[in-house]
Design a protein around this motif. Structure first.
Motif, PDB file in Angstrom:
ATOM      1  N   GLY A 155       0.799  -1.224   0.000  1.00 21.83           N
ATOM      2  CA  GLY A 155       0.000   0.000   0.000  1.00 21.83           C
ATOM      3  C   GLY A 155       0.828   1.268   0.000  1.00 21.83           C
ATOM      4  O   GLY A 155       0.277   2.368   0.116  1.00 21.83           O
ATOM      5  N   MET A 156       2.154   1.134  -0.128  1.00 27.95           N
ATOM      6  CA  MET A 156       3.029   2.309  -0.175  1.00 27.95           C
ATOM      7  C   MET A 156       3.073   2.835  -1.612  1.00 27.95           C
ATOM      8  O   MET A 156       3.872   2.390  -2.434  1.00 27.95           O
ATOM      9  N   HIS A 157       2.194   3.751  -1.921  1.00 25.24           N
ATOM     10  CA  HIS A 157       2.136   4.290  -3.288  1.00 25.24           C
ATOM     11  C   HIS A 157       3.181   5.388  -3.427  1.00 25.24           C
ATOM     12  O   HIS A 157       2.924   6.557  -3.178  1.00 25.24           O
ATOM     13  N   ASP A 158       4.379   4.963  -3.815  1.00 24.91           N
ATOM     14  CA  ASP A 158       5.476   5.898  -4.026  1.00 24.91           C
ATOM     15  C   ASP A 158       5.683   6.056  -5.533  1.00 24.91           C
ATOM     16  O   ASP A 158       6.250   5.166  -6.176  1.00 24.91           O
ATOM     17  N   PRO A 159       5.232   7.160  -6.126  1.00 25.08           N
ATOM     18  CA  PRO A 159       5.314   7.308  -7.585  1.00 25.08           C
ATOM     19  C   PRO A 159       6.726   7.174  -8.131  1.00 25.08           C
ATOM     20  O   PRO A 159       6.931   6.557  -9.187  1.00 25.08           O
ATOM     21  N   ASP A 160       7.714   7.755  -7.434  1.00 24.28           N
ATOM     22  CA  ASP A 160       9.095   7.681  -7.927  1.00 24.28           C
ATOM     23  C   ASP A 160       9.581   6.234  -7.985  1.00 24.28           C
ATOM     24  O   ASP A 160      10.185   5.818  -8.987  1.00 24.28           O
ATOM     25  N   ALA A 161       9.337   5.477  -6.916  1.00 21.67           N
ATOM     26  CA  ALA A 161       9.793   4.086  -6.869  1.00 21.67           C
ATOM     27  C   ALA A 161       9.069   3.245  -7.916  1.00 21.67           C
ATOM     28  O   ALA A 161       9.690   2.432  -8.614  1.00 21.67           O
ATOM     29  N   LEU A 162       7.767   3.445  -8.046  1.00 20.18           N
ATOM     30  CA  LEU A 162       7.001   2.682  -9.029  1.00 20.18           C
ATOM     31  C   LEU A 162       7.451   3.011 -10.456  1.00 20.18           C
ATOM     32  O   LEU A 162       7.610   2.111 -11.290  1.00 20.18           O
ATOM     33  N   LEU A 163       7.659   4.291 -10.723  1.00 18.28           N
ATOM     34  CA  LEU A 163       8.097   4.685 -12.069  1.00 18.28           C
ATOM     35  C   LEU A 163       9.462   4.095 -12.384  1.00 18.28           C
ATOM     36  O   LEU A 163       9.708   3.616 -13.494  1.00 18.28           O
ATOM     37  N   LEU A 164      10.359   4.103 -11.401  1.00 20.94           N
ATOM     38  CA  LEU A 164      11.699   3.541 -11.599  1.00 20.94           C
ATOM     39  C   LEU A 164      11.614   2.056 -11.932  1.00 20.94           C
ATOM     40  O   LEU A 164      12.292   1.568 -12.843  1.00 20.94           O
ATOM     41  N   LEU A 165      10.765   1.325 -11.219  1.00 18.61           N
ATOM     42  CA  LEU A 165      10.645  -0.116 -11.431  1.00 18.61           C
ATOM     43  C   LEU A 165       9.966  -0.442 -12.759  1.00 18.61           C
ATOM     44  O   LEU A 165      10.410  -1.329 -13.496  1.00 18.61           O
ATOM     45  N   TYR A 166       8.873   0.257 -13.062  1.00 14.17           N
ATOM     46  CA  TYR A 166       8.184  -0.010 -14.331  1.00 14.17           C
ATOM     47  C   TYR A 166       9.077   0.327 -15.525  1.00 14.17           C
ATOM     48  O   TYR A 166       9.120  -0.406 -16.521  1.00 14.17           O
ATOM     49  N   THR A 167       9.808   1.435 -15.435  1.00 16.54           N
ATOM     50  CA  THR A 167      10.712   1.812 -16.525  1.00 16.54           C
ATOM     51  C   THR A 167      11.818   0.784 -16.698  1.00 16.54           C
ATOM     52  O   THR A 167      12.160   0.394 -17.821  1.00 16.54           O
ATOM     53  N   ALA A 168      12.387   0.326 -15.572  1.00 15.02           N
ATOM     54  CA  ALA A 168      13.475  -0.651 -15.637  1.00 15.02           C
ATOM     55  C   ALA A 168      13.005  -1.986 -16.191  1.00 15.02           C
ATOM     56  O   ALA A 168      13.789  -2.721 -16.800  1.00 15.02           O
TER      57      ALA A 168
END
Length: 290
Positions: free
Chosen positions: A112-125
């Motif tokens: 439930g930790m909606h961290d946009p930066d972390a999610l964007l980094l993972l999806y991009t990678a």
């Protein structure tokens, strides 16, 4: 401030000089018992090792950074985890790279930790290993999720990297105009940030896109010359490709080229400045990247 200076040095393509700065910072942070700063220096060392092609060193530095932050929430550990996944990707360990990224995404979403930066980094990678494995639908889905997160992210370098990744999926789908627009956005951001290496990647990829679209006038003028920051490989030009430097334009749309046997029988690894891209048909057939 010194971390910023080291990052700026790395952005100009001076990986070895930047590594010296990061090593000094790591030693100082360890002596002062500052784990956060030491982890940041280790991340920098890992990025420097990726630039110089020392994948084992990169993997070790990222793992050390992740261990130092083991008591921190997952979003703090994501940059180190992404770096480790990238090192495995460049070593050809595609499935393990995907496993690391997917496990982190599942854990992040479940917590439930909606961290946009972390999610964007993972999806991009995750786009690169999916493309390299031929899982284009998964790559496109990751690109869509990354695009949806972009307005919530303030880091321009992260957004620029996302646009480059999205462009790969668009090229694979034949959406040339949209791919060029995405690369143009990335190029503009990298230019503002003065990140020369990534800017060179964008130039090469845009040249490939225009060549695919038949618009040869918009290709980079020196289409068979590498950026000034790299050194040519030791292998001589191979006859199918006719030019030592023709392969980056061929592979700009999909998988990163991995170690291949050249036509001359000598083995070499393409430099990291080469744009990520789909394996060109000729190279896949001949097993040679020129």
């Amino acid at each position: 401030m010194r971390l910023t200076d080291a990052r700026r040095t790395l952005a100009t393509g001076e990986a070895e000089d930047a590594a010296g700065l990061f090593r000094a910072l790591r030693t100082e942070a360890a002596a002062l018992a500052l784990p956060g700063e030491e982890a940041a220096a280790l991340l920098g060392l890992g990025d420097c090792a990726l630039e110089t092609g020392d994948l084992t060193e990169a993997r070790d530095r990222f793992a050390e950074a992740e261990a130092l932050l083991s008591h921190q929430p997952l979003p703090r550990r994501v940059p180190a985890l992404r770096g480790r996944a990238t090192a495995h990707l460049l070593a050809g360990e595609l499935r393990y790279s995907c496993y690391l990224l997917e496990t982190a995404l599942d854990e992040l979403n479940a917590s439930g930790m909606h961290d946009p930066d972390a999610l964007l980094l993972l999806y991009t990678a995750s786009i690169a290993p999916y493309m390299d494995m031929g899982a284009h639908a998964r790559a496109a889905h990751a690109a869509e999720l990354a695009l949806a997160l972009a307005p919530q992210v303030d880091d321009p370098a992260l957004v620029a990297s996302m646009h480059r990744g999205v462009a790969r999926t668009l090229i694979a789908e034949g959406r040339i105009a949209e791919a060029d627009a995405s690369l143009a956005k990335a190029q503009e951001l990298y230019q503002q940030l003065h990140i020369r290496t990534e800017l060179a990647h964008c130039h090469w990829m845009r040249g490939y896109v225009h060549a695919q679209d038949g618009n040869l006038k918009k290709r980079p003028r020196a289409s068979c010359a590498p950026p000034a920051t790299c050194s040519p490989p030791s292998a001589p030009p191979c006859s199918p490709c006719r030019s030592r430097w023709s392969w980056p334009m061929c592979c700009a749309a999909g998988a990163r080229p991995r170690r291949r046997r050249s036509c001359s029988g000598r083995c070499w690894r393409p430099p990291r400045w080469a744009p990520s891209g789909a394996r060109c048909t000729r190279a896949a057939r001949t097993g040679c990247w020129g």
